[in-house]
Design a protein around this motif. Structure first.
Motif, PDB file in Angstrom:
ATOM      1  N   ALA A  14       0.830  -1.203   0.000  1.00 56.82           N
ATOM      2  CA  ALA A  14       0.000   0.000   0.000  1.00 56.82           C
ATOM      3  C   ALA A  14       0.868   1.258   0.000  1.00 56.82           C
ATOM      4  CB  ALA A  14      -0.941  -0.004   1.200  1.00 56.82           C
ATOM      5  N   ALA A  15       1.922   1.238   0.792  1.00 59.50           N
ATOM      6  CA  ALA A  15       2.824   2.394   0.854  1.00 59.50           C
ATOM      7  C   ALA A  15       3.511   2.622  -0.493  1.00 59.50           C
ATOM      8  CB  ALA A  15       3.866   2.182   1.948  1.00 59.50           C
ATOM      9  N   GLU A  16       4.015   1.559  -1.089  1.00 62.22           N
ATOM     10  CA  GLU A  16       4.685   1.696  -2.379  1.00 62.22           C
ATOM     11  C   GLU A  16       3.719   2.182  -3.457  1.00 62.22           C
ATOM     12  OE1 GLU A  16       6.425  -2.154  -2.916  1.00 62.22           O
ATOM     13  OE2 GLU A  16       8.147  -1.661  -1.640  1.00 62.22           O
ATOM     14  N   ASP A  17       2.485   1.712  -3.419  1.00 59.33           N
ATOM     15  CA  ASP A  17       1.487   2.158  -4.396  1.00 59.33           C
ATOM     16  C   ASP A  17       1.300   3.671  -4.342  1.00 59.33           C
ATOM     17  OD1 ASP A  17       1.082  -0.406  -5.302  1.00 59.33           O
ATOM     18  OD2 ASP A  17      -0.828  -0.691  -4.242  1.00 59.33           O
ATOM     19  N   SER A  21       2.446   6.177  -7.311  1.00 61.02           N
ATOM     20  CA  SER A  21       1.353   6.871  -7.995  1.00 61.02           C
ATOM     21  C   SER A  21       1.594   8.380  -8.051  1.00 61.02           C
ATOM     22  CB  SER A  21       0.012   6.588  -7.309  1.00 61.02           C
ATOM     23  OG  SER A  21      -0.087   7.270  -6.069  1.00 61.02           O
ATOM     24  N   ARG A  22       2.473   8.868  -7.198  1.00 59.29           N
ATOM     25  CA  ARG A  22       2.725  10.309  -7.140  1.00 59.29           C
ATOM     26  C   ARG A  22       4.069  10.736  -7.697  1.00 59.29           C
ATOM     27  NH1 ARG A  22       0.225  11.984  -1.383  1.00 59.29           N
ATOM     28  NH2 ARG A  22      -1.777  10.945  -1.651  1.00 59.29           N
ATOM     29  N   VAL A  60       4.390  12.919   0.646  1.00 55.72           N
ATOM     30  CA  VAL A  60       4.208  11.624  -0.016  1.00 55.72           C
ATOM     31  C   VAL A  60       4.512  10.493   0.967  1.00 55.72           C
ATOM     32  CG1 VAL A  60       5.059  10.107  -1.848  1.00 55.72           C
ATOM     33  CG2 VAL A  60       4.639  12.529  -2.329  1.00 55.72           C
ATOM     34  N   ALA A  61       5.589  10.615   1.717  1.00 55.36           N
ATOM     35  CA  ALA A  61       5.953   9.584   2.698  1.00 55.36           C
ATOM     36  C   ALA A  61       4.892   9.465   3.792  1.00 55.36           C
ATOM     37  CB  ALA A  61       7.320   9.892   3.302  1.00 55.36           C
ATOM     38  N   ALA A  67      -1.619   5.246   4.256  1.00 56.97           N
ATOM     39  CA  ALA A  67      -2.220   4.223   3.400  1.00 56.97           C
ATOM     40  C   ALA A  67      -1.847   2.823   3.893  1.00 56.97           C
ATOM     41  CB  ALA A  67      -1.773   4.415   1.955  1.00 56.97           C
ATOM     42  N   ALA A  68      -0.616   2.672   4.333  1.00 54.18           N
ATOM     43  CA  ALA A  68      -0.173   1.376   4.856  1.00 54.18           C
ATOM     44  C   ALA A  68      -0.988   0.988   6.089  1.00 54.18           C
ATOM     45  CB  ALA A  68       1.317   1.435   5.202  1.00 54.18           C
ATOM     46  N   ARG A  69      -1.171   1.938   6.985  1.00 57.17           N
ATOM     47  CA  ARG A  69      -1.950   1.659   8.198  1.00 57.17           C
ATOM     48  C   ARG A  69      -3.415   1.356   7.853  1.00 57.17           C
ATOM     49  NH1 ARG A  69       1.744   5.635   9.785  1.00 57.17           N
ATOM     50  NH2 ARG A  69       3.109   4.903  11.442  1.00 57.17           N
TER      51      ARG A  69
END
Length: 77
Positions: A14-17, A21-22, A60-61, A67-69
């Motif tokens: 999820a984090a990488e997505d 994406s940005r 972004v980070a 998003a990961a959580r």
């Protein structure tokens, strides 16, 4: 109940997505996504270095960590 490995993999994906994406891969100089899940505690640490992208790397980070959580929360719903 998801396994610890499933939690880590879901959070990292999820984090990488969000990051990808940005920020275009060609503009990404470095990315580090570290996820651990031990004793029911999720720890997400994300570093993004893309100075030529024009993106707010910190934002972004932070969004990637959220998003990961969120993805992990969905696993437990």
């Amino acid at each position: 109940m998801p396994t610890d490995d499933e939690v880590v993999e879901t959070a990292a994906a999820a984090a990488e997505d969000v990051v990808f994406s940005r920020i275009d891969v060609a503009e990404l100089e470095d990315i580090d996504v570290t996820v651990t899940f031990e004793d029911g505690v999720l720890d997400v640490d994300i570093y993004v270095n893309a100075p030529d992208s024009g993106a707010d790397e910190r934002r972004v980070a932070d969004d990637a960590a959220l998003a990961a959580r969120g993805a992990v929360d969905t696993l437990f719903d």
